[in-house]
Enzyme design. Structure first.
Site, PDB file in Angstrom:
ATOM      1  N   GLN B 124      33.839 107.586  40.351  1.00 32.10           N
ATOM      2  CA  GLN B 124      33.470 107.357  41.743  1.00 32.10           C
ATOM      3  C   GLN B 124      34.451 108.082  42.659  1.00 32.10           C
ATOM      4  O   GLN B 124      35.665 107.986  42.464  1.00 32.10           O
ATOM      5  CB  GLN B 124      33.486 105.856  42.039  1.00 32.10           C
ATOM      6  CG  GLN B 124      32.862 105.497  43.374  1.00 32.10           C
ATOM      7  CD  GLN B 124      32.672 103.995  43.525  1.00 32.10           C
ATOM      8  OE1 GLN B 124      33.619 103.230  43.420  1.00 32.10           O
ATOM      9  NE2 GLN B 124      31.460 103.567  43.776  1.00 32.10           N
ATOM     10  N   GLY B 125      33.942 108.806  43.641  1.00 32.16           N
ATOM     11  CA  GLY B 125      34.795 109.510  44.602  1.00 32.16           C
ATOM     12  C   GLY B 125      34.575 108.968  45.994  1.00 32.16           C
ATOM     13  O   GLY B 125      33.974 109.638  46.838  1.00 32.16           O
ATOM     14  N   SER B 127      37.150 106.246  47.685  1.00 26.38           N
ATOM     15  CA  SER B 127      38.426 105.986  48.361  1.00 26.38           C
ATOM     16  C   SER B 127      39.219 107.268  48.575  1.00 26.38           C
ATOM     17  O   SER B 127      39.155 108.204  47.781  1.00 26.38           O
ATOM     18  CB  SER B 127      39.283 105.032  47.522  1.00 26.38           C
ATOM     19  OG  SER B 127      38.689 103.772  47.458  1.00 26.38           O
ATOM     20  N   SER B 159      38.904 106.053  38.822  1.00 24.87           N
ATOM     21  CA  SER B 159      39.052 105.648  37.420  1.00 24.87           C
ATOM     22  C   SER B 159      38.366 106.645  36.501  1.00 24.87           C
ATOM     23  O   SER B 159      37.246 107.077  36.786  1.00 24.87           O
ATOM     24  CB  SER B 159      38.462 104.254  37.197  1.00 24.87           C
ATOM     25  OG  SER B 159      39.193 103.299  37.926  1.00 24.87           O
ATOM     26  N   GLU B 242      22.597  94.639  40.918  1.00 23.50           N
ATOM     27  CA  GLU B 242      22.903  93.725  39.813  1.00 23.50           C
ATOM     28  C   GLU B 242      22.459  92.301  40.129  1.00 23.50           C
ATOM     29  O   GLU B 242      22.287  91.491  39.243  1.00 23.50           O
ATOM     30  CB  GLU B 242      24.406  93.703  39.577  1.00 23.50           C
ATOM     31  CG  GLU B 242      24.940  94.970  38.976  1.00 23.50           C
ATOM     32  CD  GLU B 242      24.573  95.056  37.523  1.00 23.50           C
ATOM     33  OE1 GLU B 242      24.718  94.049  36.832  1.00 23.50           O
ATOM     34  OE2 GLU B 242      24.128  96.123  37.108  1.00 23.50           O
TER      35      GLU B 242
END
Lengths: 326, 389
Positions: B124-125, B127, B159, B242
């Site tokens: 994920q990009g 922050s 991450s 979800e």
């Protein structure tokens, strides 16, 4: 699996809340004009024809044939409005009389021809909801019994001025029910009322934080305040969900019913206490006066948690339970 | 209200339990680079067993399970000690669902099978060094140049950036735009020239996340998911995908972890004491209180899912769940640390695992929205309080 009120239950809970909003507003309890005996009598006279004392009693004795989840939802709403403890005592007395096989007496509690005051082994010699009561319901660790009410002396000035209270002396037991089931039901009805108190603390703070301005802004825009109220909301929701779980576990006789019920009671006591304290703080100086409902939320919480047994005792009993069924 | 499962759901639970009993790897997930191979092997096992994409619709290769069955799946996985998604977490739980909701047919065709089959790792990009809780202040810029967008800037706390094949990248494509406007959500191939990954070592000692630098990285415009300048809408599209089932794993995990700690307390003394920790009133009552809290966490989980299954739209209850879960996890780990004392410091003891999870929970109270941000969301959306910012 369904662990939320269904449409019918939500409708009933909303209707009860509406009635209590108009018939049991908080300012009825503000000192110094309070005549608690008159208030209890008036609200008992409201509750009896509404069938609230027989919510979970069978139709054969005049009840509404709801189950324990219906009863808990009702007592949450009663708790929110600091309703008379005579409703708790009467509903439980009807369950006890029924369990002991005395259908006529059970029916009398539902119709109000018999009225119960309440005492527990945690508070021997002192009873609550004594105004107009004919019987005394005694809750012990593993037994619930009924006797005739015998006044034992002068009335006592109660900490919680919203409940009549009196010294009582022992009388011959009319009937008794041994075993954990009814005692756990008492625990859950107390927990439900404590949830209602936690909910009221949260709601009172939330409304005040929107209306009260300092530094030119509503205080609810300050994180120190709004984060406290977010935590109050979390406490109210935790306890609400746990009461539903416990009510189903107890109703269905699940092996972890005791663990679930005592957990609900422990959390409900803590939530009501924390929310009552923080609500007083959120209201600033007004919160520390009798011109606001805050002090009564606190006092009713102390009364209920005292009746139900202390937190350490509850924790020790939870520790002694087998783990929850997963 | 009811805690019983339908016969169909009970049979489903049996089927999951049986399958897991025969497939969960006996060894623990390794750390470092070996983790990728371990996670990939498990994802392929799931695919082969017909369990990939539990919450994905059937038409995209998922299992299309009911909410209840998703919850049962997560419960049984946690009970069986099955591996988590690991490096596939972003791909499975976020990028894939985003493509399902917002992606073009070509984007879906290119990526979804690879994600389910364990071929594509995503990171994920979002922050940036100056944009954490305040994500909408992000500044990594993208300049449209023909059929490409040229990206320059820096992302952080990414991450598995070094292992990832693709990144869901949120950039500012309208110069001078502010806050939620002018952002674009784009699929970034991590092998594109101009990308540099600098690992960051966590307090656990592992380097699972990284800073990612972009020096005029050219990405095809066809990789934009949703519209150029509408990236915030795309980023929010999967909120609630979800629908609460994701909390189930952690809930069951914590319940089991606490019972493990209670067993430990019955068998081991407090530091400097000789009787079992369980005979100490304060220690036993701390654990009893946690047992009650965990009962409530489970009840809240069931209660929320019941409401969603009944048609209610998922709202900010997720923030209540995350706040409560983070707090409880920290309290459980803290109780363990207090109980174990200097035994935690010996790397050869079983107690070490409690220190590792204590560290991990400090991280989890930050990731995915800090506990403070959760309180802000509750105050805004549940309580309707005037905004603080």
């Amino acid at each position: 699996m369904l662990l939320a009120p269904d449409e019918g239950q939500t409708e009933i809970a909303t209707a009860v809340a509406d009635i209590l909003l108009s018939e049991a507003p908080f300012d009825r309890l503000y000192l110094p004009d309070l005549d608690i005996i008159a208030d209890e009598q008036r609200l008992m006279d409201l509750a009896i024809p509404m069938g609230w004392l027989g919510m979970a009693a069978p139709e054969s004795i005049g009840g509404s044939a709801g189950d324990l989840t219906d009863e808990c939802l009702l007592f949450m709403k009663l708790g929110e409005r600091i309703a008379p403890l005579g409703i708790t005592a009467g509903a439980l007395a009807a369950h006890a009389a029924l369990a002991a096989g005395d259908e006529a007496l059970a029916a009398a509690f539902i119709t109000g021809d018999a009225r119960a005051a309440l005492t527990t082994s945690a508070r021997p010699g002192r009873a609550f909801a004594t105004a107009g009561a004919t019987h005394l319901l005694v809750v012990e660790e593993n037994r619930i019994s009924l006797s005739l009410l015998v006044a034992g002396g002068d009335d006592i000035v109660a900490l919680d001025a919203s409940s009549s209270t009196a010294a009582v002396s022992s009388a011959d037991t009319l009937l008794q029910v041994d075993g954990p089931e009814l005692v756990l039901r008492f625990a859950l009805l107390v927990a439900s009322q404590l949830q209602g108190l936690a909910q009221t603390g949260r709601s009172e703070s939330n409304e005040y934080a929107k209306a009260r301005e300092q530094f030119g802004r509503p205080i609810g825009s300050f994180q120190a305040v709004r984060h406290r109220i977010a935590d109050m909301e979390l406490r109210a929701r935790q306890v609400e969900a746990q009461i539903y779980f416990a009510a189903v576990a107890l109703r269905d006789g699940r092996a972890d019913a005791e663990l679930q019920t005592l957990s609900a009671l422990l959390l409900a006591g803590d939530a009501a206490m924390a929310n009552a304290e923080i609500n007083i703080h959120n209201h600033g100086a007004i919160g520390t006066t009798t011109e606001n409902i805050g002090h009564l939320l606190l006092k009713r919480t102390i009364l209920l948690t005292g009746l139900a047994g202390g937190a350490n005792q509850l924790k020790d009993r939870i520790a002694a339970c087998a783990p929850a069924i997963m | 209200m009811d805690l019983n499962w339908t016969p169909e759901d009970s049979r489903f639970r049996e089927r999951v339990r049986d399958w897991l009993a025969g497939h969960v790897p006996p060894e623990a997930r390794p750390s470092g680079t070996e983790a990728v191979a371990f996670d990939r092997a498990w994802q392929r096992e799931l695919m082969a067993g017909g369990w990939a994409g539990i919450s994905w619709p059937k038409e995209y290769g998922g299992q299309g399970l009911s909410l209840t069955q998703q919850m049962i799946w997560f419960e049984e996985n946690a009970k069986a000690g099955a591996p988590s998604a690991g490096v596939f977490f972003v791909a499975q739980m976020h990028a894939g669902p985003t493509l399902i909701v917002m992606g073009s047919d070509a984007q879906k065709a290119k990526h979804l099978n690879g994600i389910l089959g364990g071929d594509e790792i995503w990171c994920q990009g979002f922050s940036e060094p100056g944009s954490g809780s305040d994500l909408a202040s992000l500044r990594t810029k993208g300049v449209v140049d023909g059929d490409e967008i040229v990206v320059s800037g820096q992302k952080i706390w990414t991450s598995y950036a070094d292992a990832a094949d693709y990144q869901e990248l949120l950039i500012r494509t309208e110069p001078g735009s502010e806050r939620h406007k002018g952002l674009t959500w784009i699929i970034c191939d991590m092998k594109t020239p101009g990308i540099t990954v600098h690992p960051i070592r966590k307090l656990t000692g592992h380097a699972e996340f990284a800073s990612v630098f972009y020096d005029e990285v050219r990405i095809p415009v066809s990789n934009v998911v949703g519209e150029i300048g509408q990236g915030w809408t795309t980023a929010m599209a999967t909120l609630g995908f979800e629908r609460g089932t994701a909390f189930t794993s952690e809930m069951v995990h914590l319940v089991l972890r606490l019972e493990e700690l209670i067993d430990y307390a019955k068998a081991n003394p407090l530091p400097g004491a000789s009787r079992p920790a369980w005979s100490d009133d304060e220690c036993r009552r701390t654990l009893a209180r946690l047992r009650a809290d965990l009962a409530a966490l489970r009840a809240m989980n069931y209660s929320n899912l019941s409401r969603y299954a009944g048609g209610a739209a998922p709202g900010a209850e997720g923030s209540l769940m995350k706040l409560f879960t983070n707090q409880l996890a920290q309290r459980i780990e803290r109780a363990a640390i207090d109980m174990m004392g200097d035994r935690l410091l010996d790397p050869n003891t079983d107690e070490q695992s409690w220190l590792a999870s204590y560290y991990r929970n400090l991280v989890q109270a930050i990731g995915g929205g800090t506990t403070d941000i959760q309180r802000e969301i509750i105050a805004d959306r549940v309580l309707g309080l005037p905004r603080s910012r």
